[in-house]
Design a protein around this motif. Structure first.
Motif, short mmCIF file in Angstrom:
data_model
loop_
_atom_site.label_atom_id
_atom_site.label_comp_id
_atom_site.label_asym_id
_atom_site.label_seq_id
_atom_site.Cartn_x
_atom_site.Cartn_y
_atom_site.Cartn_z
N SER D 2 0.86 -1.17 0.00
CA SER D 2 0.00 0.00 0.00
C SER D 2 0.91 1.23 0.00
O SER D 2 1.80 1.31 -0.82
CB SER D 2 -0.94 -0.03 1.20
N LYS D 3 0.73 2.06 0.90
CA LYS D 3 1.67 3.16 1.12
C LYS D 3 1.62 4.27 0.06
O LYS D 3 2.20 5.31 0.28
CB LYS D 3 3.14 2.66 1.21
N LEU D 4 1.00 4.02 -1.08
CA LEU D 4 0.95 5.10 -2.08
C LEU D 4 0.26 6.32 -1.49
O LEU D 4 0.75 7.44 -1.57
CB LEU D 4 0.23 4.64 -3.35
N LEU D 5 -0.86 6.05 -0.83
CA LEU D 5 -1.64 7.17 -0.30
C LEU D 5 -0.88 7.90 0.80
O LEU D 5 -1.10 9.09 1.03
CB LEU D 5 -3.00 6.68 0.21
N LYS D 7 2.26 8.46 0.71
CA LYS D 7 3.36 9.23 0.12
C LYS D 7 2.90 10.43 -0.70
O LYS D 7 3.68 11.28 -1.07
CB LYS D 7 4.19 8.30 -0.79
N ILE D 8 1.61 10.45 -1.02
CA ILE D 8 1.19 11.49 -1.96
C ILE D 8 1.09 12.86 -1.30
O ILE D 8 0.85 12.98 -0.10
CB ILE D 8 -0.19 11.16 -2.60
N GLU D 9 1.30 13.88 -2.12
CA GLU D 9 1.04 15.24 -1.65
C GLU D 9 0.46 16.08 -2.78
O GLU D 9 0.75 15.86 -3.95
CB GLU D 9 2.32 15.87 -1.10
N ILE D 10 -0.36 17.04 -2.37
CA ILE D 10 -0.98 17.93 -3.35
C ILE D 10 0.13 18.80 -3.94
O ILE D 10 0.94 19.34 -3.20
CB ILE D 10 -2.03 18.83 -2.67
N PRO D 11 0.19 18.91 -5.25
CA PRO D 11 1.25 19.70 -5.87
C PRO D 11 1.30 21.12 -5.30
O PRO D 11 0.26 21.75 -5.10
CB PRO D 11 0.85 19.73 -7.35
N ASP D 13 2.42 23.79 -6.60
CA ASP D 13 2.20 24.93 -7.49
C ASP D 13 0.74 25.35 -7.55
O ASP D 13 0.39 26.30 -8.21
CB ASP D 13 2.72 24.61 -8.90
N ARG D 14 -0.11 24.61 -6.87
CA ARG D 14 -1.54 24.98 -6.87
C ARG D 14 -1.87 25.84 -5.67
O ARG D 14 -1.46 25.55 -4.55
CB ARG D 14 -2.43 23.72 -6.81
N ILE D 72 -3.27 23.76 -15.11
CA ILE D 72 -4.07 23.26 -14.00
C ILE D 72 -4.81 22.02 -14.47
O ILE D 72 -5.58 22.08 -15.42
CB ILE D 72 -5.08 24.33 -13.51
N TYR D 73 -4.55 20.90 -13.84
CA TYR D 73 -5.24 19.69 -14.22
C TYR D 73 -6.63 19.67 -13.57
O TYR D 73 -7.60 20.14 -14.13
CB TYR D 73 -4.43 18.45 -13.83
N TYR D 74 -6.69 19.20 -12.36
CA TYR D 74 -8.01 19.10 -11.71
C TYR D 74 -8.57 20.49 -11.44
O TYR D 74 -7.91 21.32 -10.79
CB TYR D 74 -7.88 18.29 -10.42
N MET D 78 -8.80 20.71 -4.07
CA MET D 78 -8.58 19.42 -3.40
C MET D 78 -8.32 19.64 -1.92
O MET D 78 -8.86 18.97 -1.07
CB MET D 78 -7.40 18.69 -4.06
#
Lengths: 87, 279, 378, 191
Positions: D2-5, D7-11, D13-14, D72-74, D78
């Motif tokens: 697992s662990k992906l979640l 490690k993630i962070e909101i970019p 630059d947003r 800007i993607y999304y 978020m």
């Protein structure tokens, strides 16, 4: 041309009641029987009753001399089969 | 040079599409052909060029009419002829746009488009050939089928009320409304001509015969018999004024029923808007 | 770049700008949420440009009017949403059959029926391909940003004119209403294609003649050609026919004029698929969530790629096959109960597992949901 | 695995902003103006989106603005960098979306229960009523405060954007509202 001939004939035959003279070999109307569907409208509506149906119900000019060129037959022909011969 | 009888009676042939085979698909004696003849003779008399006339139709026996004539022709979906025609007219206002439609096409499935075309007063001439039935699908009841009349979907007599297309058009805002029958030929030419020349929405209702279905089911006889009945049942507008409602039941009031030359036409109004906005 | 005029626009407004850029001069429409701004925009701008706007009595009349106008030579346009698109289906078929170029924007909302008028959905994807009865080939494209609403609308008009066919632009509520600052293109920035006009003399003219590219030149009414247009199956002259050979010829033409030239229509954005273990496949607004999720996941060390479909129909099976050949799993994300995922499944190698993220509650799929799915499948 | 979640962070630059309040407080107008002010102040990408529908009139209303130097993607928020809450309801609803140490701006004339110490409170509605004579401009005043607190755009750009969109005859009121919001925010700005 033939126009003047007919006009001339008209004047020299005062005994005819109709506007035009139609002898047996000079029919008042040209009927395109290949388009005719034998609907009977011309036969029924002609005030002079110049038509009679043939055995297929298509009009035959049996009393051409009575034709007054009133136009009723050809304006009511739904298939554009009847054309006057008067030039 | 005066036109001869031969030329006069031969006019229609100038307007038939050379690529189409004749006779037409219609039943022997169908009034559609009579209206078609009247229409082209009027167009010829008015001197319109073939290119400037667009004929739009929907679905039904009547709607097959434009395909035989050498004009721009648009044979569309059921009931939508007036909507397509609105696009043609508004897209190219210089065209003479004529809609040929039937009672089912214009008043049932196309009823909404019908009243809104009237309301807009767009310069379209709508020739509504009313034979009181759905001919193409085999004689079902239509919005103009009279009360008690027999059709294949009203086998015990029609219990519904019927539309009067002319009343409907007048109420909805059409600015030229007239009725004729296929029997009254000169009068039919006259109202079609007036409708084409009128600037605004014009409805020309032509009472016609469907002896194959409506006539047969209601014992009205063949085509000549039905044409004869139109003659007997037609009342001119002048005479009709002196008759009461009861006397007019089952009669056809023929002639010009309404004309308004004051109300502005849609495409003209929009052109004014364009001119104003473009500055 | 810096000198170009910039404007804050909604997706719907950008569609209008794109249509105007493409030469659109005729709009007929009927108000429906969430597409109404397209009609409002056209009502405002068209008269100023000498174009024509008409509010019809319903969507059936709207599409009928634009078909009529297209036949008189206008580039014609309408905007609607699901219920209106359903009403347009019949005459959309007429436009396919009569090969009339028109552009229809469907700003999708939740369905079926009246559904969720103010909420987002992507459930009209299949309808854009199969919405009307009979056999035909359809073009549908889907932008994902406000800028693309403009450029893809231009492309829609070009495709419509090039192929003589209706083109559907699939937006959704979020895209229709979202605002972004975009650069307005100047003349010459984008190609604008106009329909090919006939060069034959009117007497030699065949309205639906077979040409090399299967698209017949199209005259406007009033130009002297006086041809017949009918929704009945017709021959090359435009006259109805029941003949089997002519019927086959007509339907093959409708199908193949798009099928044989689909490389001109395909457009997609393929990102980082070469080394990807998992690839997102999406279109429209969801693609933005997918790209976002891909970016975040890549940063966190996961090998993720993304395929965004700009052209939905015709469907680019070959590209999907090629782009997914090295991956282990594919996640198709769409705001419906599963439509495009079935198309993807058709060409996916049996060794690749297809996963889906679907939302049909009126809310947009978020990057977080995609990341959660990613974690689950990795 | 697992662990992906984890490690993630909101970019980074947003920058995500949410303006929230009740329908009629002009949150959507505010967000549009905000976008235009940012658009004038450089080459940033911005995306604005809003809650839309019958419930937007009267009930809670929100508009999101995402700003970035890159594509800007999304398009929606978020994790918020800035939340403006003009009502108690909107604060309760959206406070959870604010990232740790995100900027929280609250109309303290309407909001009383605040779950954190870390916020900027300005009485937009009261100031608008008392100083300008119209609560309609409270949204514009809040924009003035956002301008001062974030420096995302200049006060001049904001004024220009507001005046371009606001009805004629309201120029003076709006300019004054921006000034008041800006000044009040500077007073309480932390470095």
């Amino acid at each position: 041309m033939s126009d003047s001939n007919q006009a001339g004939q008209e004047k020299t035959t005062p005994k005819k009641k109709s506007k035009y003279d139609f002898t047996d070999d000079n029919l008042p109307l040209e009927i395109n029987l290949s388009w005719c569907k034998a609907c009977n409208i011309c036969i029924a509506m002609c005030p002079q009753q110049i038509f009679e149906p043939d055995r297929d119900g298509r009009p035959v000019q049996t009393r051409p001399a009575d034709c007054t060129q009133c136009t009723i037959c050809w304006v009511h022909c739904p298939d554009f089969c009847i054309i006057s011969t008067v030039k | 040079m005066a036109t001869t009888e031969k030329q006069k009676s031969d006019i229609t042939h100038k307007y038939l599409r050379p690529q189409k085979s004749f006779p037409s698909v219609w039943c022997p004696g169908c009034g559609n052909g009579i209206v078609m003849g009247a229409f082209v003779r009027v167009v010829d008399k008015l001197g319109y060029s073939k290119d400037e006339v667009a004929m739009v139709s929907g679905i039904g026996c009547t709607s097959r009419l434009p395909v035989y004539l050498d004009f721009n022709s648009l044979h569309t979906t059921h009931g939508r002829a007036l909507a397509f025609a609105t696009g043609v007219k508004f897209g190219q206002p210089k065209m003479k746009v004529v809609v040929i439609t039937g009672d089912g096409d214009a008043l049932a499935i196309g009823g909404n488009h019908f009243i809104h075309a009237c309301r807009r007063n767009i310069d379209i001439t709508c020739i509504l050939i009313n034979n009181h039935t759905y001919g193409m699908t085999g004689g079902q009841g239509s919005p103009t089928t009279p009360e008690d009349a027999i059709s294949t979907t009203t086998p015990y007599g029609n219990v519904e009320k019927h539309f009067d297309p002319c009343d409907l058009a007048m109420a909805a805002g059409a600015t030229y409304v007239a009725r004729g029958t296929v029997t009254h030929y000169p009068q039919m030419e006259k109202i079609i001509s007036a409708g084409l020349e009128h600037e605004g929405f014009s409805l020309i209702e032509i009472i016609s015969n469907c002896h194959t279905y409506y006539g047969r089911l209601n014992r009205k006889g063949d085509a000549p018999a039905m044409l004869e009945q139109f003659k007997e049942n037609a009342i001119t507008t002048g005479k009709a004024k002196k008759m009461d409602e009861q006397e007019l039941v089952g009669k056809y009031v023929i002639g010009k029923l309404h004309e308004d030359n004051v109300k502005s036409e849609f495409c003209c109004e929009y052109q004014k808007l364009i001119d104003h906005q473009k500055g | 770049m810096a000198n170009k005029k910039k404007k804050l626009l909604q997706g719907n407004g950008a569609c209008v700008e794109g249509a105007i850029y493409a030469g659109m001069t005729f709009y007929a429409g009927y108000p429906i949420t969430p597409s109404t701004e397209i009609a409002e925009g056209c009502a405002k701008i068209l008269p100023k440009l000498g174009g024509r706007f008409i509010q019809m009595e319903d969507e059936i009349a709207s599409i009928a009017a634009i078909i009529g106008a297209s036949i008189t030579g206008h580039k014609a346009f309408t905007g609607t949403s699901g219920p209106g698109y359903s009403l347009m289906s019949e005459s959309l078929g007429y436009a396919y059959m009569t090969e009339t170029p028109i552009v229809v924007v469907n700003v999708q909302r939740g369905g079926p029926s009246t559904g969720l008028p103010t909420k987002v959905g992507q459930a009209d994807t299949m309808q854009a391909r199969w919405g009307t009865h009979g056999d035909y080939n359809a073009i549908a494209i889907a932008p994902s940003t406000v800028g693309e609403c403009l450029t893809e609308t231009i492309r829609a008009f070009n495709l419509a004119e090039r192929f003589r066919t209706p083109v559907t632009v699939l937006l959704d509520e979020v895209m229709g209403h979202m605002r972004e600052i975009i650069e307005l293109p100047e003349k010459g920035d984008h190609e604008v294609f106009d329909r090919v006009k006939p060069t034959a003399k009117p007497e030699d003219f065949e309205a639906f003649e077979m040409t090399d590219n299967l698209v017949s030149p199209m005259p406007s009414y009033g130009e002297g050609y006086r041809y017949n247009v009918t929704g009945l199956t017709h021959d090359v002259h435009g006259f109805s026919t029941n003949r089997t050979d002519e019927t086959i010829m007509k339907l093959d033409k409708l199908y193949n004029k798009i099928e044989h030239f689909k490389d001109e229509i395909f457009k997609s954005r393929v990102e980082l698929v070469d080394d990807a273990d998992v690839i997102f496949i999406s279109y429209g607004t969801v693609s933005r969530a997918a790209l976002q999720a891909m970016q975040i996941a890549r940063k966190a060390g996961a090998k993720v790629g993304s395929i965004q479909l700009y052209t939905i129909w015709p469907f680019d099976y070959e590209m999907i096959k090629r782009a997914t050949k090295n991956c282990k799993k594919v996640i198709v994300a769409e705001m419906n109960m599963g439509q495009i995922c079935h198309e993807v499944q058709k060409v996916l190698d049996p060794s690749i597992k297809l996963e889906t993220v679907q939302r049909y509650d009126g809310e947009i799929i978020t990057p977080m949901e995609l990341l959660e799915k990613l974690e689950e499948v990795l | 695995m697992s662990k992906l979640l984890d490690k993630i962070e909101i970019p980074k630059d947003r920058f995500e902003i949410r303006l929230s309040g009740s329908g009629g407080q002009g949150m959507i107008f505010g967000s549009v103006v905000l976008c235009e002010a940012i658009g004038q102040s450089g080459n940033k990408s911005v995306v604005q989106s809003q809650s839309y529908g019958p419930e937007a009139r009267g009930g809670a209303s929100k508009a999101d603005v995402v700003i970035s130097d890159n594509e800007i993607y999304y398009p929606k928020a978020m994790k918020l960098d800035l939340l403006l809450a003009m009502t108690q309801e909107s604060l309760d609803k959206y406070y959870g979306d604010l990232k740790d140490h995100g900027v929280l701006i609250i109309d303290t004339s309407l909001v009383t229960e605040i779950p954190t110490e870390e916020f900027y409170g300005i009485e937009f509605t009261r100031l608008a009523r008392n100083e300008i004579g119209s609560i309609v401009v409270s949204n514009v005043m809040a924009l003035g405060a956002i301008c001062a607190l974030t420096g995302l755009f200049t006060k001049e750009a904001l004024t220009e954007a507001v005046l371009a969109r606001a009805p004629r005859g309201t120029e003076e009121r709006n300019t004054k509202a921006i000034e008041i919001g800006y000044a009040e925010a500077l007073k309480i700005k932390k470095d």
